[in-house]
Scaffold this active site. Structure first.
Site, PDB file in Angstrom:
ATOM      1  N   ARG A 171      14.876   3.811  13.061  1.00 64.23           N
ATOM      2  CA  ARG A 171      15.573   2.826  13.879  1.00 64.23           C
ATOM      3  C   ARG A 171      17.028   3.217  14.032  1.00 64.23           C
ATOM      4  NH1 ARG A 171      12.832  -2.421  11.075  1.00 64.23           N
ATOM      5  NH2 ARG A 171      12.792  -0.951   9.332  1.00 64.23           N
TER       6      ARG A 171
ATOM      7  N   LEU B 247       4.915  -9.830   4.951  1.00 57.25           N
ATOM      8  CA  LEU B 247       5.825  -8.824   5.523  1.00 57.25           C
ATOM      9  C   LEU B 247       5.125  -7.478   5.631  1.00 57.25           C
ATOM     10  CD1 LEU B 247       7.780 -11.103   4.442  1.00 57.25           C
ATOM     11  CD2 LEU B 247       9.414  -9.284   3.972  1.00 57.25           C
TER      12      LEU B 247
ATOM     13  N   ASN C  67       0.818  -1.211   0.000  1.00 52.24           N
ATOM     14  CA  ASN C  67       0.000   0.000   0.000  1.00 52.24           C
ATOM     15  C   ASN C  67       0.854   1.264   0.000  1.00 52.24           C
ATOM     16  OD1 ASN C  67       0.968   0.158   2.623  1.00 52.24           O
ATOM     17  ND2 ASN C  67      -1.049   0.366   3.586  1.00 52.24           N
TER      18      ASN C  67
ATOM     19  N   ARG D 148      -7.626 -21.025   0.745  1.00 48.05           N
ATOM     20  CA  ARG D 148      -8.408 -21.179  -0.493  1.00 48.05           C
ATOM     21  C   ARG D 148      -7.611 -21.914  -1.568  1.00 48.05           C
ATOM     22  NH1 ARG D 148      -9.094 -15.996  -1.237  1.00 48.05           N
ATOM     23  NH2 ARG D 148     -10.845 -15.991   0.222  1.00 48.05           N
TER      24      ARG D 148
ATOM     25  N   GLY E  51       6.642   1.347   2.168  1.00 47.84           N
ATOM     26  CA  GLY E  51       7.334   0.816   1.001  1.00 47.84           C
ATOM     27  C   GLY E  51       7.424   1.861  -0.101  1.00 47.84           C
TER      28      GLY E  51
ATOM     29  N   TYR F 235       2.001  -2.574  17.589  1.00 44.89           N
ATOM     30  CA  TYR F 235       2.886  -3.457  16.827  1.00 44.89           C
ATOM     31  C   TYR F 235       3.122  -4.766  17.565  1.00 44.89           C
ATOM     32  CZ  TYR F 235       6.971  -4.824  14.026  1.00 44.89           C
ATOM     33  OH  TYR F 235       7.852  -5.503  13.221  1.00 44.89           O
TER      34      TYR F 235
ATOM     35  N   ASP G 214      -3.839  -2.882  -0.005  1.00 43.47           N
ATOM     36  CA  ASP G 214      -3.705  -2.877   1.444  1.00 43.47           C
ATOM     37  C   ASP G 214      -4.237  -4.201   1.975  1.00 43.47           C
ATOM     38  OD1 ASP G 214      -3.936  -2.424   4.239  1.00 43.47           O
ATOM     39  OD2 ASP G 214      -4.165  -0.277   3.903  1.00 43.47           O
TER      40      ASP G 214
END
Length: 337
Positions: free
Chosen positions: A201, A88, A49, A121, A53, A160, A73
């Site tokens: 980070r 991920l 989405n 599925r 990224g 998270y 999404d």
């Protein structure tokens, strides 16, 4: 700088070639995974989405003929006939996942649910990229997979931490009730090219600050520890886990067991960049773990996996990447001016 990829974009298609869905495939980890899968001769469908990224992370893969990029999404249902799925899809740095904590929880929980339904599925094997954050601020060190963790269920990091814990629950329940072949890995601190300059980070922060000769910001006194795994090692671990026997569901820790203090990391970054930056200290964020180091005995025994890239070498490659990124940013500013 990253190498040119012309030699990997048209690999021979082996008889064992699969169609593989990578959710979050335009992100830092996902783009490296997509690249490796194509190099192995598979067809890759990347969905993202683009909250964190970036299309440029996978632009070089589009000419391969084996890569499809879809804006999607995972909070919304998906129906794609594939052989394997790697989940991920979720921002992984605190500034990004805390920016919209409700959507972060939805991504972890509803995203896992939707991808599991798709796996059920089409009888696809599915891997969940979980996290060492499920251990919280651990009372057990190093962290082993059997440790249940010490997590704050309603703090600023909980969207998270708890989202990933719930995703693991869903994976195990789909395995028990629906017979889905699942794989769960718990990722420890990972770094390398294609991290965003604003990732938030510690490694990307320190490198960008050092290259800009800005103050290097250490939260707390710097004695808290982390273990840093280079991205190439990590994605090799993903493939090893996905290819493991069906009986190995996980969770399996993937990370580098060599532990460094944050202060030691800052010293290495300063030395490798030759920066004039000063080190300054700020208060620790809420629920910031004091220690983080994986026990990777299970990965070593069951997967034959362990990291190979030492921190100094990985930092050099990551610094070179950020030097190129920041140089490109400066060129753009000069052109605009």
């Amino acid at each position: 700088m990253e190498p040119a990829w012309n030699d990997i974009l048209t690999p021979p298609r082996p008889k064992s070639s699969k169609t593989i869905l990578v959710a979050g495939g335009a992100g830092f980890l996902g783009s490296h995974l997509c690249e490796l899968l194509i190099r192995k001769g598979h067809r890759v469908v990347c969905i993202d989405n683009f909250s964190t990224g970036r299309p440029e992370n996978v632009r070089h893969l589009r000419s391969s003929g084996a890569f499809t990029l879809l804006r999607h999404d995972v909070v919304d249902p998906i129906d794609l006939k594939v052989d394997e799925i790697y989940n991920l899809a979720c921002p992984a740095s605190p500034p990004h996942y805390q920016a919209d904590p409700i959507h972060t929880t939805k991504t972890s929980v509803l995203g896992a649910l939707n991808l599991l339904e798709n796996a059920a599925r089409y009888n696809a094997r599915i891997l969940q990229a979980s996290t060492s954050e499920v251990y919280g601020d651990p009372n057990v060190h190093p962290q082993v997979e059997s440790y249940w963790g010490n997590v704050n269920p309603f703090g600023p990091r909980s969207c998270y931490d708890e989202g990933k814990r719930c995703a693991e629950t869903l994976f195990h329940d789909f395995s028990r009730i629906r017979g889905v072949e699942i794989k769960i890995v718990r990722i420890f601190n990972t770094y390398g090219p294609r991290m965003r300059p604003d990732d938030g980070r510690v490694i990307s922060n320190f490198i960008v600050q050092a290259l800009r000769d800005e103050d290097i910001t250490i939260h707390g006194d710097g004695s808290q520890t982390r273990s840093f795994c280079f991205v190439d090692d990590l994605v090799d671990g993903f493939l090893s886990m996905m290819a493991s026997p069906a009986s190995l569901t996980g969770p399996v820790n993937l990370g580098n067991p060599v532990e460094f203090t944050v202060a030691e990391l800052a010293g290495q970054v300063l030395a490798l960049t030759g920066s004039r930056s000063r080190i300054v200290h700020r208060p620790l964020p809420t629920d910031d773990p004091r220690q983080r180091r994986p026990d990777i005995s299970l990965a070593m025994h069951e997967l034959g996996w362990q990291p190979r890239v030492v921190l100094a070498e990985g930092l050099k490659r990551t610094i070179a990447y950020f030097e190129a990124v920041l140089a490109a940013e400066r060129r753009k500013l000069t052109e605009v001016a």
